[in-house]
Scaffold this active site. Structure first.
Site, PDB file in Angstrom:
ATOM      1  N   VAL A 299       3.579  -0.186   4.754  1.00 41.47           N
ATOM      2  CA  VAL A 299       2.181  -0.571   4.953  1.00 41.47           C
ATOM      3  C   VAL A 299       1.760  -1.521   3.841  1.00 41.47           C
ATOM      4  O   VAL A 299       1.968  -1.238   2.652  1.00 41.47           O
ATOM      5  CB  VAL A 299       1.251   0.655   4.977  1.00 41.47           C
TER       6      VAL A 299
ATOM      7  N   GLY B 280       7.993   3.408   8.246  1.00 38.15           N
ATOM      8  CA  GLY B 280       7.389   2.093   8.136  1.00 38.15           C
ATOM      9  C   GLY B 280       6.877   1.762   6.753  1.00 38.15           C
ATOM     10  O   GLY B 280       6.833   2.611   5.858  1.00 38.15           O
TER      11      GLY B 280
ATOM     12  N   LEU C 126       0.803  -1.214   0.000  1.00 42.38           N
ATOM     13  CA  LEU C 126       0.000   0.000   0.000  1.00 42.38           C
ATOM     14  C   LEU C 126       0.838   1.267   0.000  1.00 42.38           C
ATOM     15  O   LEU C 126       0.455   2.267  -0.602  1.00 42.38           O
ATOM     16  CB  LEU C 126      -0.940   0.018   1.216  1.00 42.38           C
ATOM     17  N   GLY C 127       1.948   1.255   0.700  1.00 47.07           N
ATOM     18  CA  GLY C 127       2.747   2.468   0.765  1.00 47.07           C
ATOM     19  C   GLY C 127       3.940   2.301   1.675  1.00 47.07           C
ATOM     20  O   GLY C 127       4.084   1.304   2.386  1.00 47.07           O
TER      21      GLY C 127
ATOM     22  N   LYS D 215       0.957  -2.115   9.238  1.00 42.81           N
ATOM     23  CA  LYS D 215       2.114  -1.230   9.213  1.00 42.81           C
ATOM     24  C   LYS D 215       3.243  -1.861  10.020  1.00 42.81           C
ATOM     25  O   LYS D 215       3.113  -2.064  11.227  1.00 42.81           O
ATOM     26  CB  LYS D 215       1.778   0.145   9.802  1.00 42.81           C
TER      27      LYS D 215
ATOM     28  N   ASP E  81       2.387  15.805  11.948  1.00 42.03           N
ATOM     29  CA  ASP E  81       2.675  15.515  10.536  1.00 42.03           C
ATOM     30  C   ASP E  81       1.376  15.452   9.740  1.00 42.03           C
ATOM     31  O   ASP E  81       1.194  14.586   8.884  1.00 42.03           O
ATOM     32  CB  ASP E  81       3.456  14.203  10.404  1.00 42.03           C
TER      33      ASP E  81
ATOM     34  N   GLY F 165       6.845   4.875   4.035  1.00 42.70           N
ATOM     35  CA  GLY F 165       7.284   6.179   4.496  1.00 42.70           C
ATOM     36  C   GLY F 165       8.566   6.068   5.273  1.00 42.70           C
ATOM     37  O   GLY F 165       9.203   5.011   5.315  1.00 42.70           O
TER      38      GLY F 165
END
Length: 307
Positions: free
Chosen positions: A33, A31, A25-26, A48, A134, A28
């Site tokens: 995900v 972490g 999913l992604g 995550k 954030d 950063g």
């Protein structure tokens, strides 16, 4: 092994071995995900797997933020905190099936979110009990019911309890384009109220970005400025504002809402309570606003946004 974390009880006794990966999913700074599915029931979650620069403290802060926010309709639900193979925390989170607001805007090809739907976003995300530090479109998640929830508490700071009222917290963290002027100070710290004021500035930038379809600190063409130029623009320049005369002109209510968030002096910035009472939120037609947001989210999701 499940960590001791006082979260609402779930019907499932979740273990990492019961979760199969569906897709990425992604990713950063703190972490990765992935979308996962429970082998026994087919229930889908977002998992995550965290990695921090200062693992122990950051993990404690994020876990505590999730515990304190448990049950909030404005925060992505955490079903469990598990230990990964290397001992790193793995958070089993509610799956927001439409992705991020950044993804939705990106899929719209530079077109921002209409005011009617944007007013519903503003009404959703202001009830929170921690300084997120954030807030930005990448950390606001959507589902196809039209819910908007805050995710990713990697740099959050806990502001609960009587003793916290006297404790300063570091606010020299977060994504530079959303930092308030006072957060550019070396080793910036703030009282709890000041930390929340930093979130209010970030949310003002976020609302304006969602309306314009681009971050207001990005020049035409989207070339990212250097950190120093960005600092100068935020600290020394005039705060950005919603356009009054343009193809996508903003209403007086939206302009006033953004201006209330983007006061350079944090003492003059609107409080969360004042923003919730702002005409941009209170004068919206709730049913129409929620329907507009839901339709926009579903349209974007169906086009493959946020993945």
């Amino acid at each position: 092994m499940k960590q001791a974390l006082a979260l609402p009880a779930d019907d499932l006794d979740l273990r990492l071995s019961d979760l199969e990966q569906v897709c990425h999913l992604g990713e950063g700074a703190c972490g990765v995900v992935t979308k996962v599915r429970h082998r026994g029931t087919g229930t889908e979650f977002a998992l995550k797997t965290a990695h921090y620069a200062r693992p122990s403290r950051a993990a404690d802060e994020e876990a505590e933020a999730l515990r304190r926010s448990a049950g909030s309709p404005h925060v992505v639900r955490c079903h469990a905190v598990l230990s990964g193979a290397g001992g790193e925390p793995a958070y089993v989170l509610e799956l927001m099936d439409a992705g991020t607001l950044a993804g939705i805007v990106g899929r719209r090809g530079g077109r921002g979110i209409p005011e009617c739907a944007l007013a519903e976003v503003a009404a959703h995300v202001h009830s929170r009990g921690v300084a997120h530090l954030d807030l930005r479109p990448d950390n606001l998640l959507a589902n196809c019911r039209g819910d908007i929830k805050i995710g990713d508490f990697s740099v959050s700071r806990i502001l609960f309890g009587r003793t916290d009222a006297r404790r300063k917290v570091s606010v020299a963290v977060g994504s530079p384009m959303y930092l308030s002027p006072e957060r550019f100070e070396p080793d910036a710290h703030a009282e709890p109220r000041g930390a929340i004021a930093a979130d209010v500035w970030a949310f003002g930038v976020t609302v304006l970005e969602l309306f314009l379809g681009r971050c207001p600190f990005l020049p035409p063409g989207g070339v990212r400025p250097s950190f120093e130029k960005l600092r100068q623009a935020i600290c020394d320049g005039e705060p950005p504002s919603a356009p009054e005369r343009a193809a996508a002109s903003a209403s007086p209510e939206l302009r006033g809402f953004v201006a209330a968030c983007l006061q350079k002096d944090p003492r003059r910035r609107a409080t969360v309570a004042q923003l919730l009472a702002h005409p941009f939120v209170t004068r919206r037609h709730v049913d129409e606003s929620r329907r507009a947001l839901r339709e926009l989210i579903v349209e974007a999701r169906d086009a493959g946004v946020g993945r």
